[in-house]
Motif scaffolding. Structure first.
Motif, PDB file in Angstrom:
ATOM      1  N   ILE A   1       0.835  -1.201   0.000  1.00  0.00           N
ATOM      2  CA  ILE A   1       0.000   0.000   0.000  1.00  0.00           C
ATOM      3  C   ILE A   1       0.866   1.246   0.000  1.00  0.00           C
ATOM      4  N   ALA A   2       1.961   1.239   0.789  1.00  0.00           N
ATOM      5  CA  ALA A   2       2.848   2.407   0.831  1.00  0.00           C
ATOM      6  C   ALA A   2       3.499   2.644  -0.514  1.00  0.00           C
ATOM      7  N   LEU A   3       3.868   1.563  -1.237  1.00  0.00           N
ATOM      8  CA  LEU A   3       4.497   1.715  -2.567  1.00  0.00           C
ATOM      9  C   LEU A   3       3.530   2.296  -3.568  1.00  0.00           C
ATOM     10  N   LEU A   4       2.274   1.862  -3.571  1.00  0.00           N
ATOM     11  CA  LEU A   4       1.265   2.393  -4.485  1.00  0.00           C
ATOM     12  C   LEU A   4       1.027   3.871  -4.213  1.00  0.00           C
ATOM     13  N   LEU A   5       0.975   4.234  -2.937  1.00  0.00           N
ATOM     14  CA  LEU A   5       0.770   5.647  -2.609  1.00  0.00           C
ATOM     15  C   LEU A   5       1.937   6.497  -3.079  1.00  0.00           C
ATOM     16  N   LEU A   6       3.150   5.962  -2.992  1.00  0.00           N
ATOM     17  CA  LEU A   6       4.330   6.708  -3.429  1.00  0.00           C
ATOM     18  C   LEU A   6       4.306   6.918  -4.936  1.00  0.00           C
ATOM     19  N   LEU A   7       3.939   5.889  -5.685  1.00  0.00           N
ATOM     20  CA  LEU A   7       3.862   6.020  -7.151  1.00  0.00           C
ATOM     21  C   LEU A   7       2.791   7.005  -7.549  1.00  0.00           C
ATOM     22  N   LEU A   8       1.692   6.985  -6.827  1.00  0.00           N
ATOM     23  CA  LEU A   8       0.611   7.911  -7.142  1.00  0.00           C
ATOM     24  C   LEU A   8       1.040   9.357  -6.894  1.00  0.00           C
ATOM     25  N   LEU A   9       1.750   9.573  -5.836  1.00  0.00           N
ATOM     26  CA  LEU A   9       2.225  10.924  -5.538  1.00  0.00           C
ATOM     27  C   LEU A   9       3.226  11.407  -6.573  1.00  0.00           C
ATOM     28  N   LEU A  10       4.070  10.537  -7.061  1.00  0.00           N
ATOM     29  CA  LEU A  10       5.042  10.929  -8.091  1.00  0.00           C
ATOM     30  C   LEU A  10       4.348  11.296  -9.383  1.00  0.00           C
ATOM     31  N   ALA A  11       3.330  10.528  -9.728  1.00  0.00           N
ATOM     32  CA  ALA A  11       2.607  10.823 -10.973  1.00  0.00           C
ATOM     33  C   ALA A  11       1.910  12.169 -10.884  1.00  0.00           C
ATOM     34  N   VAL A  12       1.316  12.463  -9.745  1.00  0.00           N
ATOM     35  CA  VAL A  12       0.623  13.746  -9.581  1.00  0.00           C
ATOM     36  C   VAL A  12       1.630  14.885  -9.618  1.00  0.00           C
ATOM     37  N   ALA A  13       2.807  14.686  -9.013  1.00  0.00           N
ATOM     38  CA  ALA A  13       3.808  15.751  -8.982  1.00  0.00           C
ATOM     39  C   ALA A  13       4.324  16.065 -10.369  1.00  0.00           C
ATOM     40  N   VAL A  14       4.516  15.025 -11.205  1.00  0.00           N
ATOM     41  CA  VAL A  14       5.026  15.260 -12.564  1.00  0.00           C
ATOM     42  C   VAL A  14       3.974  15.943 -13.404  1.00  0.00           C
ATOM     43  N   GLY A  15       2.707  15.583 -13.244  1.00  0.00           N
ATOM     44  CA  GLY A  15       1.643  16.181 -14.066  1.00  0.00           C
ATOM     45  C   GLY A  15       1.377  17.628 -13.724  1.00  0.00           C
ATOM     46  N   ASN A  16       1.590  18.015 -12.481  1.00  0.00           N
ATOM     47  CA  ASN A  16       1.297  19.389 -12.055  1.00  0.00           C
ATOM     48  C   ASN A  16       2.479  20.328 -12.141  1.00  0.00           C
ATOM     49  N   CYS A  17       3.596  19.820 -12.593  1.00  0.00           N
ATOM     50  CA  CYS A  17       4.797  20.670 -12.630  1.00  0.00           C
ATOM     51  C   CYS A  17       4.684  21.689 -13.753  1.00  0.00           C
ATOM     52  N   ARG A  18       4.944  22.914 -13.456  1.00  0.00           N
ATOM     53  CA  ARG A  18       4.922  23.993 -14.439  1.00  0.00           C
ATOM     54  C   ARG A  18       6.327  24.499 -14.684  1.00  0.00           C
ATOM     55  N   ARG A  19       6.416  25.122 -15.862  1.00  0.00           N
ATOM     56  CA  ARG A  19       7.750  25.558 -16.267  1.00  0.00           C
ATOM     57  C   ARG A  19       7.893  27.057 -16.065  1.00  0.00           C
ATOM     58  N   HIS A  20       9.096  27.444 -15.759  1.00  0.00           N
ATOM     59  CA  HIS A  20       9.450  28.856 -15.658  1.00  0.00           C
ATOM     60  C   HIS A  20       9.867  29.371 -17.025  1.00  0.00           C
ATOM     61  N   HIS A  21       9.788  30.698 -17.227  1.00  0.00           N
ATOM     62  CA  HIS A  21      10.275  31.306 -18.455  1.00  0.00           C
ATOM     63  C   HIS A  21      11.777  31.181 -18.537  1.00  0.00           C
ATOM     64  N   MET A  22      12.252  30.698 -19.675  1.00  0.00           N
ATOM     65  CA  MET A  22      13.687  30.482 -19.845  1.00  0.00           C
ATOM     66  C   MET A  22      14.119  31.087 -21.175  1.00  0.00           C
ATOM     67  N   LYS A  23      15.326  31.541 -21.223  1.00  0.00           N
ATOM     68  CA  LYS A  23      15.932  32.044 -22.443  1.00  0.00           C
ATOM     69  C   LYS A  23      16.734  30.949 -23.089  1.00  0.00           C
ATOM     70  N   LYS A  24      16.683  30.930 -24.399  1.00  0.00           N
ATOM     71  CA  LYS A  24      17.400  29.911 -25.129  1.00  0.00           C
ATOM     72  C   LYS A  24      18.896  30.129 -24.987  1.00  0.00           C
ATOM     73  N   GLY A  25      19.596  29.058 -24.858  1.00  0.00           N
ATOM     74  CA  GLY A  25      21.031  29.135 -24.633  1.00  0.00           C
ATOM     75  C   GLY A  25      21.421  29.113 -23.173  1.00  0.00           C
ATOM     76  N   GLU A  26      20.444  29.309 -22.277  1.00  0.00           N
ATOM     77  CA  GLU A  26      20.760  29.253 -20.837  1.00  0.00           C
ATOM     78  C   GLU A  26      20.533  27.841 -20.330  1.00  0.00           C
ATOM     79  N   GLY A  27      21.103  27.556 -19.183  1.00  0.00           N
ATOM     80  CA  GLY A  27      21.042  26.190 -18.643  1.00  0.00           C
ATOM     81  C   GLY A  27      19.668  25.815 -18.150  1.00  0.00           C
ATOM     82  N   LEU A  28      19.431  24.519 -18.019  1.00  0.00           N
ATOM     83  CA  LEU A  28      18.193  23.982 -17.473  1.00  0.00           C
ATOM     84  C   LEU A  28      18.018  24.409 -16.030  1.00  0.00           C
ATOM     85  N   LEU A  29      16.719  24.631 -15.652  1.00  0.00           N
ATOM     86  CA  LEU A  29      16.344  24.987 -14.280  1.00  0.00           C
ATOM     87  C   LEU A  29      16.824  26.352 -13.884  1.00  0.00           C
ATOM     88  N   VAL A  30      17.060  27.228 -14.832  1.00  0.00           N
ATOM     89  CA  VAL A  30      17.457  28.584 -14.525  1.00  0.00           C
ATOM     90  C   VAL A  30      16.235  29.455 -14.610  1.00  0.00           C
TER      91      VAL A  30
END
Length: 781
Positions: free
Chosen positions: A613-642
Motif C-alpha cells: 500500500i505504501a508503494l502504491l501511494l508513493l507512485l501515485l504521488l510521483l505521478a501527480v507531482a510530474v503532471g502538475n509541474c509547471r515551467r518557468h520562463h527560460m531564455k534559449k542558450g541558458e542552462g536547465l532549471l534557470v
C-alpha cells in the motif's frame, strides 16, 4: 722493758732467756744444739716495737737485730716493707752492719698507725743466711687533735609551751685521736644562751647531755608571742672535758601553736550595693590574730552566718592581708528588699590548740543598703513558647502579659523579627495575635517551629530595652484537598483481562498524618454498574470496567478522601479511553484490531500488505507531482532549471555524498511541514482549560509558496495554545520544517510560474544521451 725495746719469751720452752739476751739487741734467729745433734727451734716471738708519735729526737734508734749463728764471714742486715722501700718511703732505715733500726722523721699516728717490716740476714755475697723475720712497729697516740663539731651552726625548733625535758635537737663532734684512749673521749656543754629578740628571757631554758650532745628544754615559759627563738653557744672537749676544746652555735626556733583565735576589729560595718549587678565587691572586713603570719594558725576563714537566705552575698579571704572580701554573687532587687543585715564569723584554717583559751567565736555585723537603679523590662518567659494550629484564624490572640517592668514604668512592645509577617502585636499591651494563617511548608519553619523576636522598651529616661525569642510550634491541620492523578488514561475493552485497568493515586499538600492513606470511591450509581475501583495500597487504586465496553471515551467521577482529622474529600472526573488491546495489554489501532481478529492474517503478511500500500501511494504521488509541474520562463542558450529568481541556483550541479541530502531532501521537508502531535496517555492536561475539550484542528496542508511558511507556523502555534491535551506553554513545539539555510534552492518553484510552451529545452541535447530523452519530453513538437 725499755721504751724502745721489748723482750720476748722463747716460744718453745716458755721460759725467759734473759741470760742469753742483750737488752739492746734482738736475736730473731736463735738456735741451740745438744748431744751432737742440732734441731731448729721456733723463732722468737718479737713483740711490736712502740714508737711515740711526733717525737722530736730523730733519727732515733728503735731496736737492734742480730743473728746468733756463727759465721766464718761478715753478716749483712737488710730491712724491707712500707716506710722503708715502699710508700711511704724513708721513714725507717737499718744499719746493715750493726742491725740497728732507726726512725728518720717524726711519725703521725693519724696518718700511719703501724708498720709491718721484713728483716733479712745476708752473707757478703748476698746469700740469705736466715729466713726473713717480721718486725711490727706501732705508733703511739698523743693528744694532738682538737675535737671538731660537725657543723659550725646547728638549727632546731621546739613548740611553744613545751614541758621541761622535751627533746629539741642533737649536736655531734669528732676527734682524730685514738678513740681507745682518753684523747678522743668527748664532753659537750652549753656555755652561753641568748634569746631572739634579745633580753626577753634570762633564765636557762635548755640543757645538753655531755656525752651524747642531745639538747632538751629545762624550764617552762616558751611563748612564741614573747620570744621567737634562742641562740646557744656550745663547747666540746676531749679527755672527758679536760683536754682540747672547740666551739659551735645552735639556733633554736620557737614554733607557734594555734593558741590565739582571730578577733574582728571593728565588729560593725556599713556597706552599699547597686541592684541588678553581680560579681562585684562591696567592702572589706578585718580580723586580727596574734599567731605567726603566713601559717594556718594565722590564716582566717570568714563565714556569713545569718542574713543571706538567698545566697546573694559571698565572702572570701585575702591571702596577703587576711581581710575578708564581701561581694554580691546574685543580683539584688531594690523593689524586693532595700536593706540586708549580715552576721559574719571568723576562725582559723588550722584548728585551735587545746592550750588556747576557751573564748567564743568572734562575730561582726554588716549592714548592706541596696541602691535603686533604672532596670530593664523583663519577660516572664524567655523564650515565649506558643502552640497553635497552622490554620489559625487571623486576629486570634496567641500570647498576652508577656513582660513587666521592675520599676513599674510604662512599656512599649515591638516585633523585631517576623520573616513571614504572620504576627501583629499591640504596642501598649504586648498582646500578640495572628495577622494571617500560618503555613507549615514555609521555608522559615523548621521541624514545625517558627521563630520570631519580640522587644519591649520602658518609657523611662534612657529607654532600656529587652528582647526575647518567640517560639511558635505549628500544629498542622488538614487544610488541603487531595488531588486525583492522572485524570486521563486508557483501559482495555475486554472485561476479562486481569491486568486491565487504570492506576490512580492522589497528591496532598498536607504533611502526615493529614495526607495518605487515601481512599477511593465511585459515587455515581450508573457508573458503578459498569466500573469498579479497587484499593491497591495506602496511596493507589485501580479503575477497571466490570463489563465489556465499546471502544470510546468515558468520563468516570471518582471521590478521593485523605486521612486527616477531619478528613477532606474531592471529586475528579477521569477521562478513560476504552480500546482493544493486544496480548501485551497495550491499545491497538483500528487496523491492527481488524487484522488481529480470527481471520488469521500473520504478522509477516500484514507487513507485506502495508508495504504494498505504501508503494502504491508513493507512485501515485510521483505521478501527480510530474503532471502538475509547471515551467518557468527560460531564455534559449541558458542552462536547465534557470529561473528569474535570484535564489534559484540552476546552473550548478550539486553532488551529495550523504543519504537524505540535497534538493530532494529539502523538498521532502519543505512539503511535509506539520506540528508534531503529542502522544496520549502520560502527558498531564493543562489546568487552564476544562476537561474533555476536543483538540482544535491543526493545519495539515503545506503552503504552496515558501513565503507562507510563517503564516503556517503561526496557525499551528495558535491551535496548540488552545489545545488542552498538549503539555503546558513552556513545552517546545516540534516542526519538520528544515529551514531556509540550505545551499540548494527550493525545488517547489521549478517551472511553476510559466507554461511549457514558454520554455526551450534544446540545450539539453548538448548534455549527453541521458538528457536527450528529457529534452524530447518537453519538446513542443
Amino acid at each position: 722493758v725499755s721504751s724502745h725495746l721489748i723482750f720476748s719469751l722463747d716460744a718453745s720452752s716458755g721460759q725467759a732467756g734473759r741470760e742469753d739476751l742483750n737488752p739492746a739487741a734482738l736475736y730473731p734467729w736463735r738456735q741451740r744444739s745438744s748431744g751432737g745433734l742440732s734441731r731448729v727451734k721456733r723463732d722468737w716471738i718479737i713483740p711490736p716495737i712502740r714508737v711515740l708519735e711526733n717525737s722530736k729526737q730523730v733519727p732515733e734508734n728503735l731496736v737492734q737485730i742480730k743473728s746468733d749463728k756463727i759465721f766464718t764471714g761478715e753478716v749483712i742486715y737488710k730491712l724491707e716493707g712500707p716506710g722503708v722501700d715502699q710508700d711511704p718511703k724513708d721513714l725507717f732505715e737499718i744499719d746493715d752492719k750493726t742491725g740497728w733500726i732507726r726512725s728518720m722523721i717524726p711519725l703521725d699516728r693519724e696518718k700511719y698507725r703501724s708498720f709491718t717490716l721484713k728483716a733479712f740476714a745476708l752473707s757478703p755475697s748476698g746469700e740469705r743466711l736466715e729466713n726473713p723475720s717480721t718486725i711490727e712497729i706501732v705508733v703511739l697516740d698523743q693528744n694532738d687533735n682538737r675535737p671538731n663539731f660537725s657543723q659550725k651552726e646547728f638549727a632546731g625548733s621546739v613548740y611553744e609551751f613545751s614541758v621541761p625535758g622535751t627533746s629539741v635537737m642533737s649536736v655531734t663532734a669528732t676527734d682524730a685521736d685514738d678513740p681507745t684512749t682518753d684523747n678522743a673521749i668527748l664532753s659537750y656543754s652549753i656555755i652561753g644562751q641568748e634569746s631572739i629578740p634579745p633580753l626577753r628571757i634570762n633564765k636557762t631554758m635548755f640543757g645538753i647531755n655531755n656525752e651524747t650532745g642531745a639538747i632538751y628544754t629545762r624550764d617552762v615559759g616558751l611563748d612564741w608571742e614573747v620570744v621567737k627563738g634562742f641562740r646557744l653557744k656550745l663547747q666540746v672537749a676531749d679527755m672527758s672535758g679536760m683536754g682540747l676544746t672547740s666551739l659551735a652555735n645552735a639556733v633554736i626556733h620557737v614554733t607557734d601553736i594555734n593558741n590565739n583565735p582571730p578577733r574582728f576589729s571593728p565588729d560593725l560595718y556599713t556597706m552599699s550595693a547597686v541592684e541588678n549587678k553581680i560579681d562585684f565587691v562591696i567592702g572589706w572586713v578585718n580580723a586580727t590574730d596574734n599567731d605567726e603570719p603566713g601559717t594556718g594558725n594565722w590564716e582566717t576563714k570568714y563565714t556569713i552566718a545569718k542574713g543571706n537566705p538567698s545566697r546573694n552575698f559571698a565572702i572570701r579571704t585575702d591571702p596577703v592581708t587576711n581581710e575578708g572580701i564581701l561581694s554580691v554573687v546574685k543580683a539584688l532587687d531594690y523593689e524586693s528588699q532595700e536593706v540586708y543585715t549580715l552576721t559574719l564569723t571568723v576562725e582559723n584554717v588550722n584548728p585551735l590548740s587545746i592550750k588556747a583559751p576557751k573564748n567564743p567565736v568572734s562575730s561582726a555585723t554588716v549592714v548592706v543598703t541596696v541602691v535603686n537603679e533604672n532596670e530593664a523590662p523583663r519577660f516572664i518567659k524567655d523564650p515565649i513558647e506558643i502552640l497553635v494550629p497552622e490554620s489559625v484564624d487571623p486576629g486570634t490572640v496567641l500570647a498576652s502579659n508577656i513582660a513587666y517592668d521592675p520599676d513599674n514604668a510604662k512599656l512599649k512592645y515591638d516585633i523585631l523579627r517576623d520573616p513571614e509577617g504572620w504576627l501583629i502585636i499591640n504596642h501598649e499591651t504586648g498582646e500578640i495575635a495572628a495577622r494571617k494563617p500560618f503555613n507549615v511548608l514555609s521555608p522559615h519553619v523548621k521541624n514545625n517551629i517558627y521563630n520570631a523576636v519580640i522587644r519591649v522598651t520602658d518609657t523611662d529616661a534612657g529607654g532600656i530595652s529587652t528582647t526575647a525569642s518567640l517560639v511558635i510550634t505549628l500544629w498542622e491541620t488538614n487544610d488541603f484537598l487531595p488531588q486525583l492523578f492522572p485524570l486521563m488514561g486508557t483501559v482495555c475493552s475486554e472485561s476479562g483481562r486481569k491486568a486491565s485497568g487504570l492506576f490512580l493515586t492522589a497528591v496532598d499538600e498536607d504533611l502526615p498524618p493529614h495526607a495518605e492513606p487515601f481512599t477511593f470511591h465511585l459515587q455515581d450509581i450508573n457508573v458503578s454498574a459498569n466500573w469498579t475501583i479497587i484499593q491497591v495500597n495506602e496511596t493507589h487504586a485501580v479503575l477497571r470496567p466490570l463489563v465489556e465496553l465499546e471502544t470510546g471515551e468515558y468520563g468516570v467521577t471518582v471521590l478521593v478522601t485523605d486521612s486527616g482529622t477531619p478528613s477532606l474529600s474531592a471529586y475528579a472526573q477521569v477521562n478513560v479511553t476504552v480500546c482493544p488491546c493486544g496480548k501485551d495489554g497495550e491499545c491497538k489501532t483500528e487496523a491492527a484490531a481488524i487484522f488481529g481478529t480470527r481471520v488469521g492474517v500473520s504478522f509477516i503478511a500484514l507487513l507485506v500488505i502495508m508495504a504494498s500500500i505504501a508503494l502504491l501511494l508513493l507512485l501515485l504521488l510521483l505521478a501527480v507531482a510530474v503532471g502538475n509541474c509547471r515551467r518557468h520562463h527560460m531564455k534559449k542558450g541558458e542552462g536547465l532549471l534557470v529561473g528569474d529568481s535570484d535564489e534559484d541556483i540552476r546552473d550548478n550541479v550539486l553532488n551529495y555524498d550523504e543519504q537524505g541530502g540535497g534538493e530532494e531532501d529539502e523538498v521532502r521537508h519543505y512539503n511535509t511541514l506539520q506540528l508534531a502531535e503529542p502522544s496520549s496517555g502520560d502527558i498531564p492536561l493543562r489546568k487552564d482549560y476544562p476537561d474533555n475539550l476536543p483538540s482544535p484542528s491543526y493545519p495539515r496542508k503545506p503552503p504552496a509558496d515558501p513565503t507562507d511558511i510563517e503564516d503556517f507556523i503561526n496557525d499551528g502555534l495558535e491551535a496548540a495554545d488552545h489545545d488542552p491535551n498538549i503539555p503546558p506553554y513552556d513545552t517546545a513545539l516540534i516542526y519538520d520544517y528544515e529551514g531556509d539555510g540550505s545551499l540548494a534552492g527550493s525545488l517547489s518553484s521549478i517551472a511553476s510560474a510559466s507554461s511549457d510552451g514558454d520554455q526551450d529545452y534544446d540545450y539539453l541535447n548538448d548534455w549527453g544521451p541521458r538528457f536527450k530523452k528529457l529534452a524530447n519530453m518537453y519538446d513542443p513538437r
